[in-house]
Write an enzyme that holds these catalytic residues in place. Structure first.
Site, mmCIF file in Angstrom:
data_model
loop_
_atom_site.group_PDB
_atom_site.id
_atom_site.type_symbol
_atom_site.label_atom_id
_atom_site.label_comp_id
_atom_site.label_asym_id
_atom_site.label_seq_id
_atom_site.Cartn_x
_atom_site.Cartn_y
_atom_site.Cartn_z
ATOM 1 N N SER A 107 0.833 -1.187 0.000
ATOM 2 C CA SER A 107 0.000 0.000 0.000
ATOM 3 C C SER A 107 0.882 1.256 0.000
ATOM 4 C CB SER A 107 -0.882 -0.030 1.234
ATOM 5 O OG SER A 107 -1.692 1.107 1.207
ATOM 6 N N GLY A 108 0.581 2.148 -0.905
ATOM 7 C CA GLY A 108 1.346 3.404 -0.978
ATOM 8 C C GLY A 108 2.587 3.311 -1.845
ATOM 9 N N THR A 112 -1.668 2.342 -7.915
ATOM 10 C CA THR A 112 -2.791 2.984 -8.586
ATOM 11 C C THR A 112 -2.283 4.065 -9.536
ATOM 12 O OG1 THR A 112 -4.047 2.515 -6.616
ATOM 13 C CG2 THR A 112 -5.033 4.043 -8.156
ATOM 14 N N ASN A 157 -1.114 5.492 3.168
ATOM 15 C CA ASN A 157 -1.455 6.158 1.922
ATOM 16 C C ASN A 157 -2.763 6.914 2.128
ATOM 17 O OD1 ASN A 157 -2.095 6.877 -0.677
ATOM 18 N ND2 ASN A 157 -1.881 4.818 -1.537
ATOM 19 N N SER A 160 -5.616 5.224 -0.294
ATOM 20 C CA SER A 160 -5.286 3.820 -0.460
ATOM 21 C C SER A 160 -6.486 3.049 -1.004
ATOM 22 C CB SER A 160 -4.877 3.270 0.907
ATOM 23 O OG SER A 160 -4.624 1.907 0.796
ATOM 24 N N SER A 161 -6.224 2.285 -2.068
ATOM 25 C CA SER A 161 -7.331 1.474 -2.599
ATOM 26 C C SER A 161 -7.532 0.302 -1.639
ATOM 27 C CB SER A 161 -6.979 0.938 -3.986
ATOM 28 O OG SER A 161 -6.087 1.781 -4.645
ATOM 29 N N GLY A 377 0.143 -6.039 -2.917
ATOM 30 C CA GLY A 377 1.259 -6.967 -2.963
ATOM 31 C C GLY A 377 1.276 -7.772 -1.684
ATOM 32 N N GLU A 379 1.589 -8.844 1.911
ATOM 33 C CA GLU A 379 1.436 -8.078 3.143
ATOM 34 C C GLU A 379 2.049 -8.859 4.281
ATOM 35 O OE1 GLU A 379 -2.547 -6.624 3.701
ATOM 36 O OE2 GLU A 379 -2.250 -5.073 2.186
HETATM 37 N N1 LIG Z 1 4.967 7.954 -10.160
HETATM 38 C C1 LIG Z 1 4.625 8.773 -9.157
HETATM 39 N N2 LIG Z 1 4.974 10.069 -9.214
HETATM 40 C C2 LIG Z 1 4.650 10.880 -8.220
HETATM 41 N N3 LIG Z 1 3.993 10.520 -7.131
HETATM 42 C C3 LIG Z 1 3.599 9.232 -6.998
HETATM 43 C C4 LIG Z 1 3.897 8.304 -8.020
HETATM 44 N N4 LIG Z 1 3.409 7.133 -7.638
HETATM 45 C C5 LIG Z 1 2.818 7.335 -6.443
HETATM 46 N N5 LIG Z 1 2.925 8.585 -6.049
HETATM 47 C C6 LIG Z 1 2.442 9.177 -4.799
HETATM 48 O O1 LIG Z 1 2.223 8.164 -3.865
HETATM 49 C C7 LIG Z 1 0.872 8.144 -3.433
HETATM 50 C C8 LIG Z 1 0.398 6.724 -3.294
HETATM 51 O O2 LIG Z 1 0.280 6.110 -4.546
HETATM 52 P P1 LIG Z 1 -0.844 5.026 -4.877
HETATM 53 O O3 LIG Z 1 -0.730 4.712 -6.301
HETATM 54 O O4 LIG Z 1 -2.170 5.469 -4.372
HETATM 55 O O5 LIG Z 1 -0.350 3.812 -4.025
HETATM 56 P P2 LIG Z 1 -0.994 2.344 -3.956
HETATM 57 O O6 LIG Z 1 -2.079 2.282 -4.959
HETATM 58 O O7 LIG Z 1 0.131 1.454 -4.269
HETATM 59 O O8 LIG Z 1 -1.457 2.203 -2.593
HETATM 60 C C9 LIG Z 1 0.112 8.886 -4.500
HETATM 61 O O9 LIG Z 1 -1.013 9.506 -3.958
HETATM 62 C C10 LIG Z 1 1.130 9.884 -4.997
HETATM 63 O O10 LIG Z 1 1.116 11.009 -4.157
HETATM 64 MG MG LIG Z 2 -3.941 1.952 -4.801
#
Ligand SMILES: Nc1ncnc2c1ncn2[C@@H]1O[C@H](COP(=O)(O)OP(=O)(O)O)[C@@H](O)[C@H]1O
Ligand SMILES: [Mg+2]
Length: 1049
Positions: A107-108, A112, A157, A160-161, A377, A379
């Site tokens: 997560s984070g 996404t 996050n 977070s999804s 991924g 956990e």
């Molecule tokens: N390629 C990227 N460039 C800039 N910031 C990113 C990038 N990927 C993630 N982030 C930052 O990290 C935060 C978490 O990403 P997210 O995709 O929501 O994580 P996950 O889906 O893996 O939990 C986003 O809100 C963004 O602020």
């Molecule tokens: Mg996500």
């Protein structure tokens, strides 16, 4: 010319972990960190992309970047998520291969974001047009709704999804998107009723309360205050950087009907209100406490209150066609309430996805599919429960598919390329999957068995079961298993079991495994829901329909998940996989921070080392012959600069020439396979050196060329300049010579001519030259004289100086001639009278000039003649008439008395014939003398006016008695004497009257001769001369020294 680039150019660390030497966890980590520090967040493992979350926006997703990566080969540019997206999209479009993009990470970690980047890249490069754009928009717009309902703020996050998502995007044959299908996995529904510290419920609750209008809130009977709702956590209701109200507005746009949206919001409100229902115990007569709803006002208005209340107090158990009703205590009532809320929300979520799928559904025949999987991924928490177990199971399956597909791909490639397949050593996690999912003795099967087993079922009995069934399994560890080696393992608590996942060991607590797997909703509750006055709620709880009572238990959560994972895997297996492994560099959501321990942990559980090993099992690197030859051809003289034959032969020649050991590479049909990265680096190193040499060579040749062309230009210019200069100097020289020649020539000619004609010169030239010169001089002289003529006045004495001595005579003569001419001119202006006057004057001059001192004073006096105006004056009329001739002169003179020398005034008249003396007063003629009787006239040399008229000795014609000579004095002496002399001369018949000039003369007075003597005396009596009788013979006239000025008459 297109410039061929490669991933290997300007690499920071290594861009592809496959090339890492030596391959250890430390070097892996070091390489990642090195690249991360240089803003290189992407690194490859073969075709897998590792992505590190930068936690700040980097300028690497611009439209220019999209263009850069568009239609380029995967290894041509530095690692980027766009390269992966481009590769996937192109092989989908051009090779008709369905694609899936598997994004994993904790997560984070940026999953996404990565999925969005992939989708936006594909949207940017695929076809354009109204229809296509509409589809793209719909696909991208499903995100806000899913994020509102499925995402929440967690400690890791802010967005977070809380569900796994798989989205199939479907394309037509041209590669234009048509629509899609979304599947969701395992929504974290426990979050609806309880959130960990520092986390929030799903976004939608907060968005609804802060973003909807007062009207809507009133209709939904909600209060804007978050604090009023038990299900909403208070401590992080507001998240910085997250605008709930604004996000709420974006939730609406996704093609929902207005009433549909309303229903959905009503359900969200219902969940909130459910959470506010409270229970109190009520003692029953049988001594058992029964729960009762505390506050009737806290009802959920959509639901039929009484039915629901009953469902919270009783539970009907049906067994063998019998219905038994048992009471629920307060705790059970709360449990039931929460179960209902969770179910309601998760069913709503599933319904939403179905609904969205309805609107993005593909109606035309689809052609190709690209799936994007955004799923949690591995956990590994401190306390891991059923959810982690399920999630990690899913990741095992993904790893399995990764291994399978990578190896399969590898194998296929080897077959395609005709390379012998050598067995690859790698860890295959099939055995772990089997431990979990085996239908007979897998953990999930055991769990299901426990759940379905009649009798008391607890988490402990489940663990016992595992302990017996799985004890022998290599990857299963439990304290109480038959396997004695764990008996003393104190890291293993009694109520836990541990699985050695491919990514590491994970300890699971068995507590609530059974419950969560059952995921039961009492039938009374679903029936109560079915009775609700709300079509959507009814729709969500179909099993509550009494007409369709189904005594079969619903499938367990584990079973369902296993089934959906099975479908997913089946689905993925048919597609070409593309992996994105997301890594979180730190726990603080901070940019530029790389926490090694955290990353090490992730690279372990993501199995990245394993990835590299699998990837490197056969050959580390492969490349088609053409680009390989293109890249390294400069390393061998035979292939540089051009290889004319087939590329493969070129590569063979090249490698043989470089003496690369034969076991290091294999020749495929279209590719060269290199076993070890160090061979590649050897080539790269050689290439680098060679490039430097080549650069020097190019530089050298270029410089040579530049200098040479510069020199040639200079030379050319010099020739032009020199030519012009020579021309100029020759011209000058020629002109000089020419003029010199002319001079010489003229001299020569002159000399020649002179020699020729010398004789002639000798004869004539002197004379001629002389004449010419004289002529010239004369000419000049005359012209000069003409220009310098003196004035025409006869008295002007000036005359130009004589220029040449030899002209002396001529000059003087000319002067005289000019003077005479000038005088003649002057004279020619005169009248007769004036002429006469001048003749008189001339005569006077002849007579007296230089003889008598009185003369000069008379020159300026005009000779008037008639001073008395004798004709006009009546006084003299008688006298006048007595004269028979014209009077030539009339004046008053003084007659000197002979006796005393005193003078007495007499009128003196002169005619042509005679001189007459008359009395001044009376005009009576006193004496008249005929001119012929006059012998002479005597005057002195001095300034006096005395004159003596001397008569001839024998005078016959004297009319008057002879008294002797006359001594007279006149002021106009000169005039009188002159006229007298003229008259005498005019008469031809007479003799001229003599004029004697001397200071001593004799005068005949009667009979005496008296001497008149003139002396110089001092001026007495003014300036007049005075006469004195000295004796008988002498009369003395004293004349003053200064010349007497004649007194005016
Ligand atoms: N390629 C990227 N460039 C800039 N910031 C990113 C990038 N990927 C993630 N982030 C930052 O990290 C935060 C978490 O990403 P997210 O995709 O929501 O994580 P996950 O889906 O893996 O939990 C986003 O809100 C963004 O602020
Ligand atoms: Mg996500």
């Amino acid at each position: 010319m297109e410039v061929k680039t490669s991933l290997l150019d300007n690499m920071i660390g290594v861009g592809d972990m496959v090339l890492l030497e030596p391959l250890t966890e430390d070097s892996f980590l070091e390489n990642l960190k090195n690249r991360f520090d240089h803003n290189e967040i992407y690194t490859y493992i073969g075709s897998v992309v590792i992505s590190l979350n930068p936690y700040r926006s980097l300028p690497i997703y611009t439209p220019e970047k999209v263009e850069e990566y568009r239609n380029r080969n995967f290894y041509e540019l530095s690692p980027h998520i766009f390269a992966l997206a481009d590769e996937a999209y192109r092989s989908l479009r051009d090779q008709d291969k369905d694609q899936c993009i598997l994004i994993t990470g904790e997560s984070g970690a940026g999953k996404t974001e990565a999925s969005k980047l992939v989708m936006s890249y594909v949207a940017a490069v695929c076809g354009k047009g109204q229809e296509v754009n509409k589809v793209k928009e719909q696909l991208l717009q499903s995100n806000p709704v899913l994020e509102a309902f499925g995402n929440a703020k967690t400690v890791r996050n802010d967005n977070s999804s809380r569900f796994g998502k798989y989205m199939d995007i479907e394309f037509d044959f041209k590669g234009d998107p048509l629509g899609g299908v979304i599947s969701n996995y395992l929504l974290e529904k426990s979050r609806v009723v309880k959130q960990p510290r520092g986390e929030r419920n799903f976004h939608i609750f907060y968005q609804l309360l802060s973003g909807s209008s007062d009207d809507t809130l009133k209709k939904l009977k909600l209060d804007r205050d978050v604090g009023k709702y038990n299900y909403l956590s208070l401590d992080s209701a507001v998240v910085s950087g997250l605008d709930d109200a604004a996000n709420f507005r974006t939730v609406r746009i996704v093609g929902f009907m207005e009433d549909e949206m309303q229903s959905v919001l009503e359900l969200v409100a219902a969940v909130l209100k459910l959470g506010n229902i409270e229970f109190k115990p009520e003692s029953r007569c049988n001594g058992i406490d029964e729960s009762r709803v505390k506050d009737k006002n806290g009802r959920v208005d959509l639901l039929v209150g009484s039915v629901l209340e009953r469902a919270f107090s009783y539970r009907t158990v049906e067994a063998k066609m019998e219905k038994v009703s048992t009471t629920l205590n307060v705790a059970q009532a709360y449990y039931a309430r929460d179960a209902l809320a969770k179910n309601l929300y998760s069913r709503l979520f599933s319904w939403l996805i179905t609904r969205i799928n309805g609107s993005i559904k593909v109606t035309k025949t689809r052609h190709k599919v690209m799936g994007v999987l955004d799923i949690y991924g591995f956990e590994i928490f401190e306390d891991n429960s059923f959810e982690q177990f399920i999630i990690n199971y899913c990741n095992e399956k993904l790893q399995q598919i990764f291994i399978e597909l990578t190896l399969r791909e590898e194998q296929e490639e080897y077959i395609r390329e005709g390379i012998e397949w050598t067995n690859i050593e790698y860890f295959n996690n099939a055995i772990i999957c089997d431990l979990i999912e085996n239908n007979k003795n897998g953990i999930l099967a055991m769990l299901d068995e426990e759940c379905l087993r009649p009798g008391t079922v607890t988490d402990e009995t489940f663990l016992d079961k595992l302990n017996t069934v799985c004890a022998e399994h290599q990857h299963f560890e439990s304290r109480l298993s038959k396997n004695s080696k764990f008996l003393t393992d104190h890291s293993l608590p009694h109520n836990c079991f541990r699985i050695q996942h491919y990514a590491g060991k994970v300890l699971y607590g068995v507590e609530s495994f059974v419950d969560k797997n059952n995921d039961l909703l009492y039938r009374d509750l679903s029936q109560a829901m079915y009775k609700a006055n709300h079509s959507l709620i009814k729709q969500l709880f179909p099993e509550g329909n009494p007409a369709k009572v189904n005594l079969k238990r619903p499938p367990t959560a584990g079973f369902q998940f296993k089934a959906s994972v099975g479908t997913l895997m089946g689905n993925l297996q048919t597609k070409n996989p593309n992996y994105i492994r997301c890594i979180k560099p730190n726990d603080k959501k901070a940019s530029h921070v790389f926490t090694e321990s955290l990353v090490r942990h992730q690279l372990r559980y993501l199995g990245l080392m394993e990835n590299v090993r699998v990837r490197r099992a056969g050959y580390a690197f492969r490349q088609p012959y053409e680009p390989c030859l293109e890249r390294y051809k400069m390393l061998c003289k035979k292939t540089w600069p051009h290889w004319r034959g087939p590329a493969r032969e070129g590569v063979e020649v090249l490698l043989t020439d470089l003496q690369v050991p034969a076991e290091e590479f294999s020749y495929g049909r279209s590719k060269i396979f290199i076993r070890n990265p160090r061979t590649l680096f050897f080539l790269e190193e050689k290439r680098k050196q060679c490039l430097e040499d080549l650069a020097t060579l190019i530089q050298k040749i270029y410089r040579g060329w530049k200098c040479r062309s510069h020199f040639l230009l200079l030379k050319k210019s010099q020739i032009v300049v020199a030519a012009w200069y020579r021309r100029y100097s020759q011209q000058k020289k020629y002109q000089k010579i020419k003029s010199a020649t002319t001079v010489v020539q003229s001299y020569a000619r002159g000399w020649q001519v002179r020699r020729e004609y010398r004789k002639f010169f000798r004869a004539n030239a002197g004379k001629k030259i002389y004449n010419f010169t004289i002529q010239r001089i004369m000419q000049k002289y005359f012209v000069g004289l003409k220009n310098n003529m003196p004035s025409m006045s006869p008295v002007d004495k000036s005359w130009p100086a004589r220029p040449y001595l030899f002209l002396d005579g001529a000059h003087a003569a000319l002067r005289r001639i000019f003077h005479l001419w000038r005088c003649k001119k002057y004279r020619s202006q005169f009248t007769e009278e004036k002429k006469a006057v001048y003749e008189e004057k001339l005569e006077a001059s002849e007579l007296f000039k230089d003889k008598k001192a009185l003369y000069p004073s008379s020159v300026s006096q005009p000779f008037k003649g008639d001073y008395l105006e004798i004709n006009k004056n009546p006084k003299f009329q008688k006298l006048n008439s007595a004269l028979d001739d014209k009077v030539l002169l009339a004046d008053v003179v003084s007659k000197i008395n002979r006796a005393n020398g005193k003078g007495s005034a007499r009128i003196f008249l002169l005619t042509k014939k005679s001189v007459v003396l008359a009395d001044q007063k009376t005009g009576q003629v006193k004496a008249s003398v005929v001119l012929s009787d006059l012998a002479s006239v005597s005057v002195s040399t001095q300034t006096d006016g005395f004159f003596a008229l001397r008569l001839k000795e024998v005078s016959s014609a004297v009319s008057t008695p002879v008294k002797g000579d006359f001594l007279l004095s006149s002021e106009h002496l000169i005039e009188i004497i002159t006229k007298l002399h003229r008259v005498g001369a005019a008469n031809a018949d007479k003799e001229k009257i003599n004029v004697d000039i001397s200071d001593e003369f004799l005068v005949q007075f009667k009979h005496d001769k008296v001497c008149v003597k003139f002396i110089q005396g001092s001026p007495k009596n003014g300036n007049n001369a005075s006469c004195k009788r000295k004796n008988n013979r002498l009369l003395e006239v004293s004349v003053p020294n200064t010349p007497s000025t004649p007194s005016t008459p």
